[in-house]
Design a protein around this motif. Structure first.
Motif, short mmCIF file in Angstrom:
data_model
loop_
_atom_site.label_atom_id
_atom_site.label_comp_id
_atom_site.label_asym_id
_atom_site.label_seq_id
_atom_site.Cartn_x
_atom_site.Cartn_y
_atom_site.Cartn_z
N PRO A 274 0.84 -1.20 0.00
CA PRO A 274 0.00 0.00 0.00
C PRO A 274 0.87 1.25 0.00
N PRO A 275 0.34 2.40 -0.43
CA PRO A 275 1.16 3.61 -0.61
C PRO A 275 1.41 4.39 0.67
N PHE A 276 1.34 3.77 1.82
CA PHE A 276 1.63 4.43 3.09
C PHE A 276 2.56 3.55 3.89
N SER A 277 3.49 4.18 4.60
CA SER A 277 4.46 3.42 5.39
C SER A 277 3.87 2.98 6.73
N VAL A 278 2.97 3.78 7.28
CA VAL A 278 2.30 3.43 8.54
C VAL A 278 0.81 3.69 8.37
N PHE A 279 -0.01 2.82 8.93
CA PHE A 279 -1.45 3.00 8.80
C PHE A 279 -2.16 2.12 9.82
N VAL A 280 -3.47 2.31 9.93
CA VAL A 280 -4.32 1.47 10.77
C VAL A 280 -5.21 0.64 9.85
N ALA A 281 -5.36 -0.64 10.17
CA ALA A 281 -6.22 -1.53 9.40
C ALA A 281 -7.25 -2.16 10.32
#
Length: 224
Positions: A77-84
């Protein structure tokens, strides 16, 4: 900033700090300081070990800017950190639960830290679980004063969140009465926090997880 951890990659004494004041002493007046806040110790320590390139970039004043909008290789995905977030349901309707995780890419495997997990609800559906999980994640970010992209693999739940209404066809009954109380509370939260969500719409985009490209969402219960 309560209950946050801070990583200082470049400062007087690089390391992981458990409060903002300690972090501030390391970066205040330090030219080119590199630092960032994280929701818990595990994700902070993983980020410190990984290094700053995936998490922060520096502007002319040495201020911390969120990274993650650059290009990533196909398959990430195009983000290094995220919430799923994700939900699981045995039957339709059936026993339902949901959870949310914080994800930091760049390690093998990526670092995932559980943020919350619901109890098991009777007579629920997967889309209801996804809807509640998204709202729970938004409320968690507001409480912690953090902003991360938010991924769900349910298009219906994302639409319900945008419309601030859980448009399930499931009917209330004795088994799911408490679940419908939670739905009402979630809808109320969305309406009461509409201004906050608009303010942070760019910082907290609610996005569709592309399972066909990235594989199962990191919050998946693994029951397929």
């Amino acid at each position: 900033m309560k209950n946050k951890f801070y990583v200082v990659w470049k400062g007087r004494t690089p390391g992981v700090y458990d409060n903002w004041e300690a972090c501030k002493q390391e970066i205040d007046g330090f030219a080119g300081a590199l630092y960032k806040g994280f929701p818990d110790q595990a994700s902070a320590e993983a980020a410190y070990a990984q290094g700053p390139s995936a998490f922060v970039k520096r502007n002319a004043d040495g201020l911390d800017l969120a990274a993650g909008k650059g290009k990533q290789p196909l398959g990430l995905p195009p983000f290094s950190v995220f919430v799923a977030v994700d939900a699981a349901c045995s039957g339709n309707p059936g026993k339902m639960e949901y959870q949310g995780v914080f994800v930091a890419l760049g390690t093998q495997p990526p670092t995932t830290t559980q943020l919350f997990k619901s109890p098991v609800f009777e007579n629920g559906t997967n889309n209801i679980g996804e809807f509640l999980a998204i709202v729970h994640a938004l409320a968690w970010m507001k409480q912690k004063r953090v902003q991360y992209p938010l991924y769900s693999d349910s298009v219906n739940a994302q639409k319900w969140v945008r419309e601030k209404q859980c448009k399930t066809k499931l009917q209330p009954n004795d088994k799911n009465a408490y679940l419908f109380e939670l739905i009402a509370r979630a809808e109320k939260w969305l309406h009461e926090n509409d201004d906050w969500m608009k303010e942070h719409a760019l910082d907290i985009p609610v996005l569709k997880w592309k399972t066909e490209i990235w594989g199962e969402i990191p919050a998946d219960f693994g029951r397929k």
